[in-house]
Design a protein around this motif. Structure first.
Motif, short mmCIF file in Angstrom:
data_model
loop_
_atom_site.label_atom_id
_atom_site.label_comp_id
_atom_site.label_asym_id
_atom_site.label_seq_id
_atom_site.Cartn_x
_atom_site.Cartn_y
_atom_site.Cartn_z
N ILE A 56 0.86 -1.19 0.00
CA ILE A 56 0.00 0.00 0.00
C ILE A 56 0.90 1.23 0.00
O ILE A 56 1.87 1.30 0.75
CB ILE A 56 -0.92 0.03 1.23
N GLY A 57 0.55 2.19 -0.86
CA GLY A 57 1.29 3.43 -0.93
C GLY A 57 0.35 4.62 -0.81
O GLY A 57 -0.80 4.54 -1.25
N ALA A 58 0.79 5.70 -0.23
CA ALA A 58 -0.04 6.90 -0.08
C ALA A 58 0.86 8.13 -0.02
O ALA A 58 2.03 8.03 0.37
CB ALA A 58 -0.90 6.81 1.17
N ALA A 59 0.29 9.26 -0.43
CA ALA A 59 1.02 10.53 -0.35
C ALA A 59 0.02 11.65 -0.17
O ALA A 59 -1.11 11.61 -0.70
CB ALA A 59 1.85 10.75 -1.61
N ILE A 60 0.36 12.67 0.57
CA ILE A 60 -0.46 13.85 0.76
C ILE A 60 0.46 15.05 0.99
O ILE A 60 1.48 14.93 1.66
CB ILE A 60 -1.46 13.69 1.93
N GLY A 61 0.10 16.18 0.39
CA GLY A 61 0.93 17.36 0.58
C GLY A 61 0.52 18.49 -0.35
O GLY A 61 -0.51 18.43 -1.04
N PHE A 62 1.32 19.51 -0.36
CA PHE A 62 1.09 20.67 -1.22
C PHE A 62 1.87 20.48 -2.51
O PHE A 62 3.05 20.15 -2.50
CB PHE A 62 1.55 21.95 -0.52
N GLN A 63 1.16 20.76 -3.66
CA GLN A 63 1.80 20.56 -4.94
C GLN A 63 1.35 21.65 -5.91
O GLN A 63 0.17 22.02 -5.95
CB GLN A 63 1.48 19.18 -5.52
N ALA A 64 2.29 22.19 -6.68
CA ALA A 64 1.96 23.23 -7.66
C ALA A 64 3.08 23.34 -8.67
O ALA A 64 4.20 22.89 -8.42
CB ALA A 64 1.75 24.58 -6.96
N PHE A 65 2.72 23.94 -9.85
CA PHE A 65 3.75 24.14 -10.86
C PHE A 65 4.42 25.50 -10.71
O PHE A 65 5.31 25.85 -11.49
CB PHE A 65 3.18 23.99 -12.28
N ASN A 66 3.99 26.25 -9.67
CA ASN A 66 4.61 27.54 -9.39
C ASN A 66 4.63 27.72 -7.88
O ASN A 66 3.61 27.50 -7.20
CB ASN A 66 3.83 28.67 -10.06
N LEU A 67 5.79 28.12 -7.33
CA LEU A 67 5.92 28.21 -5.88
C LEU A 67 4.93 29.19 -5.26
O LEU A 67 4.51 29.02 -4.11
CB LEU A 67 7.35 28.63 -5.50
N LYS A 68 4.49 30.21 -6.01
CA LYS A 68 3.59 31.19 -5.42
C LYS A 68 2.20 30.63 -5.19
O LYS A 68 1.40 31.19 -4.43
CB LYS A 68 3.51 32.43 -6.30
N TYR A 69 1.88 29.48 -5.82
CA TYR A 69 0.57 28.87 -5.62
C TYR A 69 0.57 27.77 -4.54
O TYR A 69 -0.49 27.32 -4.13
CB TYR A 69 0.07 28.23 -6.93
N ILE A 70 1.77 27.33 -4.10
CA ILE A 70 1.83 26.08 -3.32
C ILE A 70 1.14 26.17 -1.97
O ILE A 70 0.56 25.21 -1.47
CB ILE A 70 3.29 25.61 -3.17
N PHE A 71 1.14 27.36 -1.33
CA PHE A 71 0.46 27.50 -0.05
C PHE A 71 -0.72 28.47 -0.14
O PHE A 71 -1.21 28.95 0.86
CB PHE A 71 1.43 28.02 1.02
N GLN A 72 -1.20 28.73 -1.36
CA GLN A 72 -2.23 29.78 -1.52
C GLN A 72 -3.58 29.35 -0.99
O GLN A 72 -4.30 30.13 -0.39
CB GLN A 72 -2.34 30.16 -3.01
N SER A 73 -3.96 28.11 -1.20
CA SER A 73 -5.29 27.67 -0.79
C SER A 73 -5.32 26.16 -0.65
O SER A 73 -4.35 25.47 -0.95
CB SER A 73 -6.33 28.12 -1.82
N ARG A 74 -6.48 25.68 -0.23
CA ARG A 74 -6.65 24.23 -0.10
C ARG A 74 -6.55 23.54 -1.45
O ARG A 74 -6.32 22.34 -1.53
CB ARG A 74 -8.00 23.91 0.52
N ALA A 75 -6.75 24.33 -2.52
CA ALA A 75 -6.70 23.74 -3.85
C ALA A 75 -5.31 23.20 -4.17
O ALA A 75 -5.16 22.39 -5.09
CB ALA A 75 -7.12 24.77 -4.90
N SER A 76 -4.29 23.63 -3.42
CA SER A 76 -2.93 23.15 -3.65
C SER A 76 -2.64 21.83 -2.95
O SER A 76 -1.55 21.27 -3.11
CB SER A 76 -1.92 24.20 -3.17
#
Length: 472
Positions: free
Chosen positions: A323-343
């Motif tokens: 079993i494998g799992a991953a969760i975290g913040f991901q974006a193609f631009n650093l300015k979006y990575i912590f912007q909202s839950r959508a990241s």
């Protein structure tokens, strides 16, 4: 549907083939005797006596205490315990999910004539096209877990625990051997001290005899040949003394080596060599060796470890469920990575991995584990047999040495009287100088033999204590 059937039959083939892998191994076992002696079934054993009480010599106890702290073999055995303990921790950790913090950054440039380039070039995000190259940033947690369905990891952990327990018994075996080796070297040293004293007394006596012969030569009662024979005997004894002094130095250094220290004087009392040995030694029954001897206990734990290793090797043929799992913040631009839950992104996966092609390697590992189990099983039986033989030999040795000491003591007394008589007869011209020389030589030889037999007896008491499982 066809793919499902192929997978199903593939797994069925694996499971069926694994049924031919036998893990229930056995070897012929010889039944051990119920006692060491036909006349004794007493279960009392000196192996239960603490080594300090058993030896009861303050100098020897002090030496052993130092050896138990400084000896290099014992220190290495302690480190082997630490290695085995780390193996237990590692195998225990394999049973639980592995969770890792993950910070990743990447960049991908798609070639123009590719599907990815075509898709991205026509896609807009918030009114803008997706750049090429496109960046990818991730900050989060990843986890992997092999679910131990078939017991492979649990058996590996049990094998590690058994190896850890075996290492503890191995350390106790080293300790028992170290105590015995120190005591044996100590008694060697006491014997050499007594030999040196005997040689010095003999040299003094031979000096006196030489002076008498020289005086007799002066008055015409002896010739030069007699003087030379007495002088040669004196020189030979002086050479024996020098050899004994060298042996004392080497034996002292051997003791110091066991104690993990550089050469220095060893305190001892040479009279302890002749301490009385008990007429009856409590040796118990053979079955107690299984509990008292650390080498047998070590071999037993090694058998247990090999059984778990074999089961783990068999379980490797079955499919593993991961079993494998991953969760975290991901974006193609650093300015979006912590912007909202959508990241926030996550992923989860699970699957069965079954060995199909590389089964020869698994079979080789299984056969290795099988051969190893049979080897340690034979070694266990051999260790038990060796323990019984060692005890039987030492019990017989102690009895024979006790009789030899009695005979040698009588011989020594007779030869001491013979020396006195030969000297008197020589003065009275009723015996020649060769008879005096022979009486002195025989007496010296018997005294040295008596010292050696007493040493052997003390060493036998050390050995019987060790082979019965004492000293740890």
């Amino acid at each position: 549907m066809k793919l499902f059937k192929i997978i199903y039959f593939g797994l069925l083939l694996i499971v069926c083939s694994c049924k031919t892998l036998n893990t229930n191994l056995s070897i012929p076992e010889r039944e051990a005797p119920t006692s060491f002696s036909k006349t004794s079934t007493d279960t009392t054993s000196i192996a239960k006596i603490n080594w300090k009480d058993y030896f009861a010599d303050e100098h020897l106890i002090s030496l052993i205490d130092t050896a138990l702290v400084n000896n290099y073999d014992l220190q290495m055995a302690l480190q082997r315990i630490e290695i085995a303990r780390s193996g237990v921790r590692f195998s225990s950790g394999e049973l639980f999910p592995k969770i890792d913090g993950n910070i990743a950054a990447g960049s991908t440039k798609y070639a123009k004539y590719t599907e990815s380039f075509a898709g991205n070039s026509t896609t807009e995000f918030e009114g803008k096209g997706i750049p090429n190259p496109v960046e990818d940033y991730f900050l989060g947690l990843t986890a992997t877990w092999e679910v131990d369905i078939w017991g492979k990891l649990r058996n590996s952990r049990k094998a590690a625990i058994s190896n850890y327990l075996a290492s503890i018994e191995g350390n106790r075996f080293v300790m028992s051997n170290l105590i015995a080796a120190t005591a044996i070297a100590y008694y060697d040293l006491l014997a050499l001290d007594n030999e040196l004293e005997t040689l010095e007394q003999t040299i003094k006596m031979q000096h006196e005899a030489l002076e008498v012969v020289q005086l007799q030569k002066e008055v015409g009662k002896a010739n030069e040949l007699a003087v030379q024979q007495f002088q040669a005997q004196l020189l030979n004894t002086q050479a024996l003394k020098k050899n004994t002094l060298q042996q004392i130095v080497e034996t002292e250094n051997r003791v110091n080596f066991l104690l993990g220290r550089y050469p220095q004087p060893i305190e001892r009392t040479k009279e302890k060599l002749f301490r009385e040995v008990p007429q009856q030694i409590a040796f118990g029954v053979p079955s107690q060796l299984l509990l008292n001897r650390p080498d047998i206990r070590e071999a037993e734990f090694q058998v247990q470890a090999s059984k778990f290793d074999l089961k783990a090797a068999k379980a490797a043929f079955f499919p593993s469920f991961n079993i494998g799992a991953a969760i975290g913040f991901q974006a193609f631009n650093l300015k979006y990575i912590f912007q909202s839950r959508a990241s926030i992104g996550y992923a989860a996966s699970g699957g069965l991995i079954a060995p199909l092609v590389n089964r020869n390697a698994l079979k080789a590992e299984f056969n290795r584990a099988k051969a190893n189990q049979l080897t340690v099983m034979y070694n266990y039986q051999k260790t038990i047999l060796n323990g019984y033989v060692e005890v039987a030999n030492e019990l017989s040795n102690i009895q024979q040495l006790r009789d030899i000491i009695s005979l040698k003591s009588q011989e020594n007394e007779v030869l001491e009287n013979a020396i006195v008589a030969s000297k008197e007869f020589y003065r009275m011209a009723k015996a020649n100088y060769l008879e005096v020389l022979m009486a002195q030589q025989n007496s010296l030889q018997t005294k040295l033999e008596l010292i050696d037999v007493n040493k052997q007896q003390q060493i036998a008491t050390v050995n019987i204590y060790k082979v019965l499982g004492g000293g740890w």
